[in-house]
Design a protein around this motif. Sequence first.
Motif, PDB file in Angstrom:
ATOM      1  N   ARG A  34      31.192  51.707  37.745  1.00  0.00           N
ATOM      2  CA  ARG A  34      31.005  50.291  37.384  1.00  0.00           C
ATOM      3  C   ARG A  34      30.825  50.118  35.882  1.00  0.00           C
ATOM      4  O   ARG A  34      31.209  49.092  35.331  1.00  0.00           O
ATOM      5  N   LEU A  35      30.240  51.111  35.242  1.00  0.00           N
ATOM      6  CA  LEU A  35      30.128  51.022  33.782  1.00  0.00           C
ATOM      7  C   LEU A  35      31.513  51.240  33.152  1.00  0.00           C
ATOM      8  O   LEU A  35      31.869  50.587  32.167  1.00  0.00           O
ATOM      9  N   VAL A 123      21.801  47.993  31.611  1.00  0.00           N
ATOM     10  CA  VAL A 123      22.358  48.723  32.753  1.00  0.00           C
ATOM     11  C   VAL A 123      21.255  49.405  33.557  1.00  0.00           C
ATOM     12  O   VAL A 123      21.280  49.410  34.787  1.00  0.00           O
ATOM     13  N   LEU A 124      20.260  49.959  32.860  1.00  0.00           N
ATOM     14  CA  LEU A 124      19.232  50.723  33.560  1.00  0.00           C
ATOM     15  C   LEU A 124      18.205  49.821  34.252  1.00  0.00           C
ATOM     16  O   LEU A 124      17.364  50.296  35.003  1.00  0.00           O
ATOM     17  N   ALA A 125      18.280  48.504  34.004  1.00  0.00           N
ATOM     18  CA  ALA A 125      17.434  47.576  34.770  1.00  0.00           C
ATOM     19  C   ALA A 125      18.047  47.309  36.140  1.00  0.00           C
ATOM     20  O   ALA A 125      17.432  46.673  36.989  1.00  0.00           O
ATOM     21  N   THR A 126      19.272  47.774  36.359  1.00  0.00           N
ATOM     22  CA  THR A 126      19.961  47.631  37.646  1.00  0.00           C
ATOM     23  C   THR A 126      19.875  48.977  38.368  1.00  0.00           C
ATOM     24  O   THR A 126      19.279  49.912  37.838  1.00  0.00           O
ATOM     25  N   PRO A 127      20.468  49.113  39.544  1.00  0.00           N
ATOM     26  CA  PRO A 127      20.344  50.405  40.242  1.00  0.00           C
ATOM     27  C   PRO A 127      21.033  51.584  39.549  1.00  0.00           C
ATOM     28  O   PRO A 127      20.883  52.720  39.978  1.00  0.00           O
ATOM     29  N   VAL A 128      21.779  51.361  38.486  1.00  0.00           N
ATOM     30  CA  VAL A 128      22.487  52.461  37.810  1.00  0.00           C
ATOM     31  C   VAL A 128      21.485  53.442  37.192  1.00  0.00           C
ATOM     32  O   VAL A 128      20.468  53.035  36.643  1.00  0.00           O
ATOM     33  N   ARG A 129      21.790  54.758  37.325  1.00  0.00           N
ATOM     34  CA  ARG A 129      20.873  55.799  36.840  1.00  0.00           C
ATOM     35  C   ARG A 129      21.345  56.357  35.498  1.00  0.00           C
ATOM     36  O   ARG A 129      22.526  56.292  35.179  1.00  0.00           O
TER      37      ARG A 129
END
Lengths: 281, 309
Positions: A34-35, A123-129
Amino acid sequence: MTAPPLSDLPLRMLPSAGRLARLRQAAGGPGSLRLIERHARVYRHAWLVFASGVFEPLFYLLSIGLGLGVLVGRVTGPGGQLVPYRDFVAPGLLAVSAMNGAMYDSTFNVFFRLKYDKLYEAVLATPVRPAEVALAEIGWALIRGCLYAVAFMLVMTSLGLVHSPWAVLAVPVALLIGFAFAAMGMTGTTFMKSWQDFDYILLASTPLFLFSATFYPLSVYPRAVRVVVEWTPLYQGVVLLRDLVLGAVGPALLWRAAYLAVLGVVGLYISGRRIGKLLLV
Amino acid sequence: MPEVLVRARGLTKRFGTFTAVDGIDFDLYRGEAFGFLGPNGAGKSSTMRMIGCVSPPTEGELTILGADPVRNGPAIRARLGVVPQEDTLDVELTVRENLLVYGRYFGLPRALIRERTAQLLEFVQLSDRGGDKVDALSGGMKRRLTIARSLINEPDILILDEPTTGLDPQARHVVWDRLFRLKQRGVTLILTTHYMDEAEQLCDRLVVMDHARFAAEGTPRELIERYSTREVLELRFDPGVHEQAAEKIKDISAKRTEVLADRILLYVKNGDEALAAVRAHGLEPLTSLVRRSTLEDVFLHLTGRRLED
């Protein structure tokens, strides 16, 4: 004596579910796609910038391979045969362009996104690690690199610089070189404090570019220098590509490929950890 | 009893030797608007980041939506909406693309995102700006877009870190109005602010944070009743007699008297009676104002009037 019921047998060959999940986490996941999707969307607005990367290695090929090559004449190729200089130098330039393309994306662009753009914060505030961020950046560098490598190979083929069917592996090998350098470049970037620190990257990549047997064979160096050069990742990439394109293929190429792959995997792992360390504090 | 969405016990965050959050306890219930008030550096943002699962607690217990933020960070974050203190919008994309890309980070299907994007842009009054680059938006519009973005995954909890800091009064009122509507719809809000009117308007319950701890907690009304009086009498004297006046006023029975550089505040039950008493002492203020106590009085009382960066 009766055999134990099947369900009691320990299945030690398989990692536990928890370990599998951790492995999957370390390797990234759908979040990285997604990124990458985001980057693709950004470059839809700037496709010319994207396409311009094709030209730089081609200019080198024209200037050094075709231009300078006229003066140089023939040189000894990897199989001991004499080959025109442009045939000799072209695979080296492909390796250099794979390195430069990967480094540009994974250093300058990553640094900007990390320090100024706040992209990773969002991005890291979303489920992405964090590991997915690292995988996405390196993956994106490779997608770009793939396009450039394919374009370069097309030009090489049309100029008659390709002499072996093994050359079909040149694009995957260019990606492998890109993988190693993107992963190392990204790792280095996570330690950088300011734009001045990028001088170190140039300090590393310029001698690699000039001295990794890109423009002449390793045999011109004294023994001690040779040993040092042989350990540089770009040298391994240059040899890989040159041997494939000129058809001097042996099992040693597997070791060279493995060396690059290990660098890439280690860099991928460390850069993911570093992103987490920097942003999830 | 409503469901507890966030539970913190002894929650602590240290950076090296600096303690940003020092053992706080709270419960956040579904459907409420919970506010963190406090001066800069009180520990509000550190607390928000821990709740947002982007900062592991140093010590203590934190449960968010029934899960452990350290072990299940991504799963929890999937159900949170975050409006960070500084906008983190994607300036290389358009308004609509920002929502699309952000929704994709949550793994939502494109069609669903498109549907929600239309509704959300309508909600934050940006429908006509969908195709614009983010750079072209005003500060207030960017803030509203950030709020729209935080709602793309229909979060269980919306976390807002100083949602209106830096906005002009008009833009602030638009943001408040939107947040109030979200509250009416039953969205659970956690917000930090140092605007008392914001807290008074939006928060069902709030805590005042100071020096990494809670200085007080309760509903806005409870806090005013507990830490202030019903009314405040503000007096302004000629600078020449300011100090003498302050001395004399001490005789008047106020719950609390505060002498500032330019004004004297009397915290009293009845402001008009107190003003009459001041005059009876032979003091004639240049100006006088009787007003109701606000959260600002509570806040200044609890955190002092010292200046911090």
